[in-house]
Design a protein around this motif. Sequence first.
Motif, PDB file in Angstrom:
ATOM      1  N   SER A  11       0.811  -1.219   0.000  1.00 59.83           N
ATOM      2  CA  SER A  11       0.000   0.000   0.000  1.00 59.83           C
ATOM      3  C   SER A  11       0.843   1.267   0.000  1.00 59.83           C
ATOM      4  O   SER A  11       0.349   2.335  -0.388  1.00 59.83           O
ATOM      5  CB  SER A  11      -0.927   0.003   1.216  1.00 59.83           C
ATOM      6  OG  SER A  11      -0.200   0.154   2.428  1.00 59.83           O
ATOM      7  N   LEU A  45      -0.128   4.511  -2.510  1.00 58.46           N
ATOM      8  CA  LEU A  45      -0.586   5.821  -2.070  1.00 58.46           C
ATOM      9  C   LEU A  45      -0.069   6.941  -2.967  1.00 58.46           C
ATOM     10  O   LEU A  45      -0.691   8.000  -3.063  1.00 58.46           O
ATOM     11  CB  LEU A  45      -0.142   6.068  -0.623  1.00 58.46           C
ATOM     12  CG  LEU A  45      -0.966   5.398   0.476  1.00 58.46           C
ATOM     13  CD1 LEU A  45      -0.293   5.565   1.820  1.00 58.46           C
ATOM     14  CD2 LEU A  45      -2.366   5.990   0.518  1.00 58.46           C
ATOM     15  N   THR A  51      -5.575   6.820  -5.763  1.00 61.13           N
ATOM     16  CA  THR A  51      -6.352   7.499  -4.724  1.00 61.13           C
ATOM     17  C   THR A  51      -6.854   6.503  -3.689  1.00 61.13           C
ATOM     18  O   THR A  51      -6.868   5.289  -3.900  1.00 61.13           O
ATOM     19  CB  THR A  51      -7.545   8.232  -5.345  1.00 61.13           C
ATOM     20  OG1 THR A  51      -8.424   7.269  -5.959  1.00 61.13           O
ATOM     21  CG2 THR A  51      -7.076   9.234  -6.381  1.00 61.13           C
ATOM     22  N   THR A  52      -7.284   7.060  -2.569  1.00 60.52           N
ATOM     23  CA  THR A  52      -7.824   6.225  -1.490  1.00 60.52           C
ATOM     24  C   THR A  52      -9.070   5.478  -1.936  1.00 60.52           C
ATOM     25  O   THR A  52      -9.270   4.311  -1.573  1.00 60.52           O
ATOM     26  CB  THR A  52      -8.138   7.107  -0.269  1.00 60.52           C
ATOM     27  OG1 THR A  52      -6.956   7.795   0.143  1.00 60.52           O
ATOM     28  CG2 THR A  52      -8.653   6.273   0.889  1.00 60.52           C
ATOM     29  N   ILE A  58      -8.162   2.374  -3.955  1.00 57.51           N
ATOM     30  CA  ILE A  58      -7.597   1.322  -3.090  1.00 57.51           C
ATOM     31  C   ILE A  58      -8.711   0.622  -2.323  1.00 57.51           C
ATOM     32  O   ILE A  58      -8.733  -0.620  -2.230  1.00 57.51           O
ATOM     33  CB  ILE A  58      -6.562   1.929  -2.137  1.00 57.51           C
ATOM     34  CG1 ILE A  58      -5.347   2.442  -2.917  1.00 57.51           C
ATOM     35  CG2 ILE A  58      -6.113   0.896  -1.104  1.00 57.51           C
ATOM     36  CD1 ILE A  58      -4.333   3.180  -2.078  1.00 57.51           C
ATOM     37  N   PRO A 101      -3.819   3.774   4.220  1.00 57.35           N
ATOM     38  CA  PRO A 101      -4.607   4.882   3.654  1.00 57.35           C
ATOM     39  C   PRO A 101      -5.708   5.380   4.575  1.00 57.35           C
ATOM     40  O   PRO A 101      -6.013   6.577   4.585  1.00 57.35           O
ATOM     41  CB  PRO A 101      -5.178   4.276   2.366  1.00 57.35           C
ATOM     42  CG  PRO A 101      -4.228   3.199   1.989  1.00 57.35           C
ATOM     43  CD  PRO A 101      -3.745   2.639   3.283  1.00 57.35           C
ATOM     44  N   MET A 146      -4.136   7.732   7.202  1.00 60.34           N
ATOM     45  CA  MET A 146      -3.747   8.978   6.563  1.00 60.34           C
ATOM     46  C   MET A 146      -4.977   9.845   6.269  1.00 60.34           C
ATOM     47  O   MET A 146      -4.994  11.040   6.554  1.00 60.34           O
ATOM     48  CB  MET A 146      -2.999   8.680   5.262  1.00 60.34           C
ATOM     49  CG  MET A 146      -1.668   7.977   5.444  1.00 60.34           C
ATOM     50  SD  MET A 146      -0.429   9.038   6.188  1.00 60.34           S
ATOM     51  CE  MET A 146      -0.241  10.279   4.910  1.00 60.34           C
ATOM     52  N   ASN A 147      -5.997   9.232   5.706  1.00 57.95           N
ATOM     53  CA  ASN A 147      -7.178   9.975   5.277  1.00 57.95           C
ATOM     54  C   ASN A 147      -8.013  10.453   6.455  1.00 57.95           C
ATOM     55  O   ASN A 147      -8.404  11.624   6.518  1.00 57.95           O
ATOM     56  CB  ASN A 147      -8.008   9.100   4.338  1.00 57.95           C
ATOM     57  CG  ASN A 147      -9.196   9.829   3.741  1.00 57.95           C
ATOM     58  OD1 ASN A 147     -10.274   9.829   4.309  1.00 57.95           O
ATOM     59  ND2 ASN A 147      -8.997  10.439   2.583  1.00 57.95           N
ATOM     60  N   GLU A 157     -11.391  12.377  -0.687  1.00 62.51           N
ATOM     61  CA  GLU A 157      -9.940  12.480  -0.665  1.00 62.51           C
ATOM     62  C   GLU A 157      -9.503  13.526   0.355  1.00 62.51           C
ATOM     63  O   GLU A 157     -10.207  14.500   0.625  1.00 62.51           O
ATOM     64  CB  GLU A 157      -9.408  12.834  -2.052  1.00 62.51           C
ATOM     65  CG  GLU A 157      -9.702  11.783  -3.107  1.00 62.51           C
ATOM     66  CD  GLU A 157      -9.113  10.420  -2.775  1.00 62.51           C
ATOM     67  OE1 GLU A 157      -7.997  10.380  -2.228  1.00 62.51           O
ATOM     68  OE2 GLU A 157      -9.781   9.404  -3.046  1.00 62.51           O
ATOM     69  N   SER A 158      -8.325  13.339   0.881  1.00 61.29           N
ATOM     70  CA  SER A 158      -7.812  14.230   1.910  1.00 61.29           C
ATOM     71  C   SER A 158      -7.487  15.610   1.327  1.00 61.29           C
ATOM     72  O   SER A 158      -6.798  15.709   0.307  1.00 61.29           O
ATOM     73  CB  SER A 158      -6.553  13.636   2.542  1.00 61.29           C
ATOM     74  OG  SER A 158      -5.847  14.600   3.281  1.00 61.29           O
ATOM     75  N   GLU A 214      -3.710  16.079   1.135  1.00 60.31           N
ATOM     76  CA  GLU A 214      -3.079  15.431  -0.013  1.00 60.31           C
ATOM     77  C   GLU A 214      -3.307  16.251  -1.284  1.00 60.31           C
ATOM     78  O   GLU A 214      -2.409  16.343  -2.142  1.00 60.31           O
ATOM     79  CB  GLU A 214      -3.644  14.019  -0.184  1.00 60.31           C
ATOM     80  CG  GLU A 214      -2.922  13.172  -1.210  1.00 60.31           C
ATOM     81  CD  GLU A 214      -1.469  12.913  -0.857  1.00 60.31           C
ATOM     82  OE1 GLU A 214      -0.657  12.739  -1.795  1.00 60.31           O
ATOM     83  OE2 GLU A 214      -1.133  12.907   0.353  1.00 60.31           O
ATOM     84  N   PRO A 225       3.225   7.441   6.420  1.00 57.60           N
ATOM     85  CA  PRO A 225       2.820   6.108   5.945  1.00 57.60           C
ATOM     86  C   PRO A 225       3.810   5.016   6.323  1.00 57.60           C
ATOM     87  O   PRO A 225       3.404   3.912   6.711  1.00 57.60           O
ATOM     88  CB  PRO A 225       2.729   6.286   4.418  1.00 57.60           C
ATOM     89  CG  PRO A 225       2.610   7.739   4.199  1.00 57.60           C
ATOM     90  CD  PRO A 225       3.356   8.395   5.290  1.00 57.60           C
TER      91      PRO A 225
END
Length: 546
Positions: free
Chosen positions: A163, A167, A171-172, A175, A217, A220-221, A288-289, A292, A477
């Motif tokens: 993963s 990343l 995109t999240t 995934i 992910p 992170m998100n 999405e973040s 990011e 990550p």
Amino acid sequence: MQEKPPMPTQQPYQQQSYEQAPPPYQQQQPYPQQQPYQQQQPYPQQQIYPQQQAYPPQQPYPPQQPYPPQQPYPPQQPPIQQAQPPPVIYVSTSPAAPAPIQANTRWRNRPQTNATSTAGIIFLSGGMNMALGVGWSEGGFFGTSYQFCFSWFIGVICATLVSLPLLRITTTKIIMGFATLLILIGGILFTSGPNEYNTMLAGRYLNGIAVGLVIVPFFMNASEIADVGYRGACLSVEQYSMTLGIAIQMIYASYWNTSVDFPANRLHGILDIIYALLAAGSLVTVVESPIEQIRKGNDNAALETIARLRRPAYVTVETNALLEQYKSYVSEEENLSLVASLTRGIVPLVKLLLVRSMLVAFCFSTPLNLSMYYSTLRTGYTWAPTVSAIFRVLGGIFAVGMVDNANRKFPSIFTVAIFGSLLIGLGSLFTSYTSIYYFSDMESAVYLYMFLQLFAGFFVPYTSIYLGEAFPLRVKPILIALVVIMEQVIHIIFIETYGVIIGNNLIAQGVISLVMFFVFIAIIPETRNTTLAEAQRRFRTLITFR
């Protein structure tokens, strides 16, 4: 007596006409001894102004041409009243300080938790498969092979490593969509071949890969889309969903009779298919973040994302202030070199290896579940696993309700002390072969395990929060992956080394937990209502009592 003189003859009264003007006044005679005014002489040295010459006659202005007649305006129609949208304020620059955030407003922040629903359903399936590998299967501990038990953990480790490059290139949402497909395939394998070892083994590997692809992910998100006062609720979804999956697996596996024509593994597969369909339907909520997007240079998309994550979804002064706050955070983190980021992440990594990797594995280890297996065989309390599962879920509910409304440090730390004490007491009942033959000891073991799961369910959501907010952005990550991988390695060690005598193992876990309680008082920071930058600063401080 003298005679009165005769009265003068009175003239008859003549009526005076008011229409006639009165006679003019005659010149007034001066008073006696009053001299008439002489002609006034000028004052000395006073010049007599000469008589002013008259201006020459002025030529008259030419006659002005009249204006043409003006056309009348057409009659004006009355304006049509239309419903106006709520006013939206656009600003080009951020204010001096960010606008205050309305914390703990569930309606306002609901889109943030909705964005974590897909990952939560994937973790729900992962919790079931994790419990399946540490003893809660149809055949119990002695009906499965070592490879079947730790196959899921191997899949998580491999997919977590995969993963990291994903990343950067995707995109999240993509995934999570691929992970949902893997869960669906795994559920189909369990449903079609519930008694085929290789088929179920492949299904477990696929499920572990799905969870491993999603876990980094997700952290992170979820840590980047949540408000300061709502980050705990978003990040705790991971362990709370795992707890729900564990509880479901414990309940139906403990009641299942091997003589039933419908295998328990088939039910497991059907549930995985349902979870996959639910996760696929919730993909539309994944966002999405914004951090990011800022790192990719797309500030407009980041601003729209920030607006979508709040109700009502308008670009306002607050959303612009949040955008500037995120941009400042990204700028500060990106200016650090890779070596500087790694240096900042070493101390948080050590803390998370202790609080997350080690203690979460203690909360649902193979020796711990084996104690419940032995005690229920001796006492016949078939209801005990169900109650234990319910207690674990209740603990998780209490934790999720507190993570953003009360301080995090001391509730989580004191739970470790209680958890460690219960482990020592439980381990003392399994220090010899003859211990499992005493009914009273096994009955005590049942109750100790039940309350231990209550506090374990309360503790584990806090570890998800710490894991999501502890590390610098550039190496986040990688360090999250290291913590997750180490947790799976500890589970594999427990699976490979457990024996019939589990008392010493449980006592060792309890002693370590009590030692960690005193260590955590000094090293675990309080992170409620802090920004990511402030939380990271507190985690990289070795000794912190607040």
